[in-house]
Design a protein around this motif. Structure first.
Motif, PDB file in Angstrom:
ATOM      1  N   ARG A 181      65.741  19.828  65.217  1.00  0.00           N
ATOM      2  CA  ARG A 181      66.252  18.601  64.578  1.00  0.00           C
ATOM      3  C   ARG A 181      67.771  18.529  64.704  1.00  0.00           C
ATOM      4  O   ARG A 181      68.339  17.507  65.017  1.00  0.00           O
ATOM      5  CB  ARG A 181      65.852  18.568  63.101  1.00  0.00           C
ATOM      6  CG  ARG A 181      64.673  17.650  62.811  1.00  0.00           C
ATOM      7  CD  ARG A 181      64.557  17.384  61.313  1.00  0.00           C
ATOM      8  NE  ARG A 181      64.445  18.619  60.535  1.00  0.00           N
ATOM      9  CZ  ARG A 181      63.286  19.258  60.347  1.00  0.00           C
ATOM     10  NH1 ARG A 181      62.170  18.791  60.863  1.00  0.00           N
ATOM     11  NH2 ARG A 181      63.247  20.366  59.648  1.00  0.00           N
ATOM     12  N   HIS A 182      68.414  19.665  64.463  1.00  0.00           N
ATOM     13  CA  HIS A 182      69.878  19.661  64.492  1.00  0.00           C
ATOM     14  C   HIS A 182      70.420  19.397  65.900  1.00  0.00           C
ATOM     15  O   HIS A 182      71.304  18.564  66.073  1.00  0.00           O
ATOM     16  CB  HIS A 182      70.448  20.978  63.957  1.00  0.00           C
ATOM     17  CG  HIS A 182      71.943  21.004  63.940  1.00  0.00           C
ATOM     18  ND1 HIS A 182      72.668  20.494  62.872  1.00  0.00           N
ATOM     19  CD2 HIS A 182      72.840  21.405  64.871  1.00  0.00           C
ATOM     20  CE1 HIS A 182      73.963  20.605  63.156  1.00  0.00           C
ATOM     21  NE2 HIS A 182      74.102  21.156  64.372  1.00  0.00           N
ATOM     22  N   VAL A 183      69.908  20.094  66.900  1.00  0.00           N
ATOM     23  CA  VAL A 183      70.481  19.944  68.244  1.00  0.00           C
ATOM     24  C   VAL A 183      70.200  18.568  68.846  1.00  0.00           C
ATOM     25  O   VAL A 183      70.911  18.133  69.757  1.00  0.00           O
ATOM     26  CB  VAL A 183      70.029  21.038  69.243  1.00  0.00           C
ATOM     27  CG1 VAL A 183      70.492  22.404  68.801  1.00  0.00           C
ATOM     28  CG2 VAL A 183      68.530  21.013  69.454  1.00  0.00           C
ATOM     29  N   GLU A 191      75.206  21.971  58.306  1.00  0.00           N
ATOM     30  CA  GLU A 191      75.745  23.165  58.948  1.00  0.00           C
ATOM     31  C   GLU A 191      75.363  23.192  60.427  1.00  0.00           C
ATOM     32  O   GLU A 191      74.297  22.720  60.798  1.00  0.00           O
ATOM     33  CB  GLU A 191      75.109  24.394  58.297  1.00  0.00           C
ATOM     34  CG  GLU A 191      76.066  25.316  57.591  1.00  0.00           C
ATOM     35  CD  GLU A 191      75.267  26.424  56.925  1.00  0.00           C
ATOM     36  OE1 GLU A 191      75.070  27.459  57.571  1.00  0.00           O
ATOM     37  OE2 GLU A 191      74.844  26.236  55.773  1.00  0.00           O
ATOM     38  N   HIS A 192      76.201  23.798  61.247  1.00  0.00           N
ATOM     39  CA  HIS A 192      75.817  23.994  62.647  1.00  0.00           C
ATOM     40  C   HIS A 192      74.876  25.191  62.747  1.00  0.00           C
ATOM     41  O   HIS A 192      74.780  25.979  61.810  1.00  0.00           O
ATOM     42  CB  HIS A 192      77.059  24.190  63.517  1.00  0.00           C
ATOM     43  CG  HIS A 192      77.879  22.929  63.613  1.00  0.00           C
ATOM     44  ND1 HIS A 192      77.428  21.803  64.255  1.00  0.00           N
ATOM     45  CD2 HIS A 192      79.102  22.623  63.108  1.00  0.00           C
ATOM     46  CE1 HIS A 192      78.339  20.849  64.163  1.00  0.00           C
ATOM     47  NE2 HIS A 192      79.370  21.321  63.465  1.00  0.00           N
ATOM     48  N   ILE A 193      74.241  25.336  63.891  1.00  0.00           N
ATOM     49  CA  ILE A 193      73.170  26.342  63.951  1.00  0.00           C
ATOM     50  C   ILE A 193      73.674  27.763  64.177  1.00  0.00           C
ATOM     51  O   ILE A 193      72.992  28.722  63.846  1.00  0.00           O
ATOM     52  CB  ILE A 193      72.100  25.994  65.018  1.00  0.00           C
ATOM     53  CG1 ILE A 193      72.711  25.922  66.425  1.00  0.00           C
ATOM     54  CG2 ILE A 193      71.410  24.691  64.660  1.00  0.00           C
ATOM     55  CD1 ILE A 193      71.675  25.753  67.516  1.00  0.00           C
ATOM     56  N   GLY A 194      74.883  27.895  64.741  1.00  0.00           N
ATOM     57  CA  GLY A 194      75.454  29.236  64.923  1.00  0.00           C
ATOM     58  C   GLY A 194      74.522  30.157  65.683  1.00  0.00           C
ATOM     59  O   GLY A 194      73.959  29.790  66.727  1.00  0.00           O
ATOM     60  N   GLY A 225      70.888  15.957  67.568  1.00  0.00           N
ATOM     61  CA  GLY A 225      72.005  15.085  67.242  1.00  0.00           C
ATOM     62  C   GLY A 225      73.365  15.754  67.307  1.00  0.00           C
ATOM     63  O   GLY A 225      74.357  15.185  66.882  1.00  0.00           O
ATOM     64  N   CYS A 226      73.419  16.999  67.813  1.00  0.00           N
ATOM     65  CA  CYS A 226      74.704  17.707  67.834  1.00  0.00           C
ATOM     66  C   CYS A 226      74.946  18.293  69.224  1.00  0.00           C
ATOM     67  O   CYS A 226      74.271  19.239  69.637  1.00  0.00           O
ATOM     68  CB  CYS A 226      74.725  18.809  66.775  1.00  0.00           C
ATOM     69  SG  CYS A 226      76.265  19.761  66.777  1.00  0.00           S
ATOM     70  N   THR A 227      75.926  17.720  69.920  1.00  0.00           N
ATOM     71  CA  THR A 227      76.202  18.138  71.299  1.00  0.00           C
ATOM     72  C   THR A 227      76.676  19.587  71.374  1.00  0.00           C
ATOM     73  O   THR A 227      76.236  20.350  72.235  1.00  0.00           O
ATOM     74  CB  THR A 227      77.263  17.216  71.925  1.00  0.00           C
ATOM     75  OG1 THR A 227      76.792  15.878  71.802  1.00  0.00           O
ATOM     76  CG2 THR A 227      77.473  17.532  73.389  1.00  0.00           C
ATOM     77  N   ALA A 228      77.565  19.970  70.446  1.00  0.00           N
ATOM     78  CA  ALA A 228      78.107  21.333  70.500  1.00  0.00           C
ATOM     79  C   ALA A 228      77.001  22.374  70.354  1.00  0.00           C
ATOM     80  O   ALA A 228      76.936  23.354  71.113  1.00  0.00           O
ATOM     81  CB  ALA A 228      79.153  21.514  69.400  1.00  0.00           C
ATOM     82  N   CYS A 229      76.122  22.162  69.396  1.00  0.00           N
ATOM     83  CA  CYS A 229      75.032  23.124  69.199  1.00  0.00           C
ATOM     84  C   CYS A 229      74.025  23.044  70.348  1.00  0.00           C
ATOM     85  O   CYS A 229      73.433  24.061  70.727  1.00  0.00           O
ATOM     86  CB  CYS A 229      74.341  22.896  67.858  1.00  0.00           C
ATOM     87  SG  CYS A 229      75.386  23.389  66.468  1.00  0.00           S
ATOM     88  N   GLY A 230      73.838  21.828  70.896  1.00  0.00           N
ATOM     89  CA  GLY A 230      72.964  21.682  72.062  1.00  0.00           C
ATOM     90  C   GLY A 230      73.467  22.533  73.214  1.00  0.00           C
ATOM     91  O   GLY A 230      72.694  23.202  73.907  1.00  0.00           O
TER      92      GLY A 230
HETATM   93 ZN   LIG Z   1      75.804  21.515  65.364  1.00  0.00          ZN
END
Ligand SMILES: [Zn+2]
Lengths: 214, 187
Positions: free
Chosen positions: A29-31, A5-8, A33-38
């Motif tokens: 951890r999530h951001v 899931e994205h972090i929202g 590897g995830c540009t959008a959430c970063g």
């Molecule tokens: Zn994400």
């Protein structure tokens, strides 16, 4: 937040500081590897930085810059000299308070340089022996490596500095002084030999002794 | 346009690559903001200095803490320091003292001559322009270091609602504060 899931909205909660430790780690951890959430997190961080900039500003002490610089330029591996003492302190739950004792500053810095390595060392085999009872109610113990390569003497409820001596062959070798900081005194002794008997001394008087086994 | 401290700044590249010069430069530029951020939570100089040092050390030794997607290094570090400071107050169970002190903050603003009064007023003014259902959870999070679960319990509001209100409130507040800021400043 379940995996995948994205972090929202956790982005804004993270930035404002409203997450507990484990949720915070999940977001990090999530951001990673995830540009959008970063990006979303970065925007929330801009908002919080704008809030901070709108508050009262204080000048940092000059020595902080020196500490930061020293931390950045510390050669890797320097922590290892202090690792057993740090590990011992971790095991005994003394960190970080014992660190404010000036003598342990270097140790503190060393530990920060590589927490993962320290984590490994914290599980290093060690022994622990209590010193005999002291009349003022303080309690002392010594943790040491099974090979005698390091010793950490700890005094809880310490009201004054105590010297640590190695008793051997009818002699007394002074090893150093455990100076209290708050109510804890600590002395780290890297040694190359096994010491069987240690004494705590208040001036010339032996106040407690410990027998060490290997 | 190259935005200092933003994604086009060489600082962001150096920082992402964990170059010592970039960390030194970041401290040179943002040190006062980072230290103030810690000080505003912890309330004393020694803890604030330790906190900034430890937060920087944590970022320094972790290989993927900052990615360029995150944007401004300044904002990233501000939040790192703030989260580190909040962790300290939580772990040291100084919550009561913290909330008492932070609750007294608005008076402190007026009594203390330091800082830019217009800047300080802008935070309060912007907060007061938010609808109460957004400003209230935001205040509890920002000034008292409470978690979203604690805030939901305290305001007797479902967790999902609290999360959304904090998120929306923060976005509005940030936009309002930056509106009056003119060009973004990173020095
Ligand atoms: Zn994400």
């Amino acid at each position: 937040m379940s995996s995948g899931e994205h972090i929202g909205e956790l982005a804004e909660l993270y930035a404002i500081g409203a997450l507990g430790e484990s949720e915070r780690r999940d977001v990090e951890r999530h951001v990673a590897g995830c540009t959008a959430c970063g990006q979303r997190l970065g925007e929330a961080e801009d908002d919080v930085a704008a809030m901070e900039a709108a508050r009262l500003q204080h000048d940092p002490p000059e020595q902080l810059q020196r500490r930061v610089r020293a931390m950045l330029h510390r050669p890797a591996g320097q922590w290892s000299r202090y690792a057993p003492a740090v590990a011992a302190a971790l095991i005994l739950g003394l960190l970080p308070s014992a660190f404010f004792w000036e003598q342990n500053r270097t140790m503190h810095a060393a530990m920060e340089a590589d927490s993962a390595a320290i984590g490994r060392v914290a599980s290093t085999p060690h022994r622990s022996v209590a010193f005999s009872q002291m009349s003022d109610g303080s309690a002392a113990s010594v943790m040491y490596g099974p090979d005698g390569s390091w010793y950490v003497v700890l005094v809880r409820g310490a009201s004054r500095a105590l010297s640590v001596a190695w008793m051997h062959d009818g002699q007394r070798t002074m090893l150093g002084t455990a100076t209290p900081h708050g109510d804890v005194a600590m002395l780290y002794l890297p040694k190359s030999h096994r010491m069987n008997q240690l004494a705590l001394m208040d001036g010339d008087r032996v106040v407690a002794q410990a027998q060490l086994a290997y | 346009m190259i935005e200092p401290g933003g994604v086009d700044d060489p600082l962001a590249d150096g920082f992402a690559a964990r170059e010592p010069w970039a960390f030194e430069e970041a401290y040179r530029r943002f040190g006062p903001l980072l230290y103030s951020t810690a000080y505003n939570v912890l309330g004393n100089a020694e803890d604030a200095a330790d906190c900034v040092h430890d937060a920087l050390a944590r970022v320094w030794r972790s290989s993927n803490a900052y990615t360029k997607a995150r944007g401004a290094v300044r904002s990233f570090l501000t939040v790192c320091v703030r989260n580190e400071a909040i962790s300290r107050t939580r772990s040291q169970a100084r919550r009561t003292r913290l909330s008492e002190r932070l609750a007294a903050e608005p008076q402190e603003y007026e009594e203390l001559g330091a800082g830019d009064p217009i800047e300080r007023d802008r935070l309060r003014a912007a907060l007061s322009r938010l609808p109460p259902e957004q400003s209230e959870p935001l205040r509890l999070a920002y000034f008292q270091g409470k978690t979203h679960t604690e805030i939901a319990a305290e305001l007797e509001t479902p967790l999902g609602t609290i999360k959304s209100r904090i998120a929306q409130g923060l976005r509005k507040l940030g936009a309002a504060l930056r509106d009056g800021e003119g060009p973004r400043r990173y020095e």
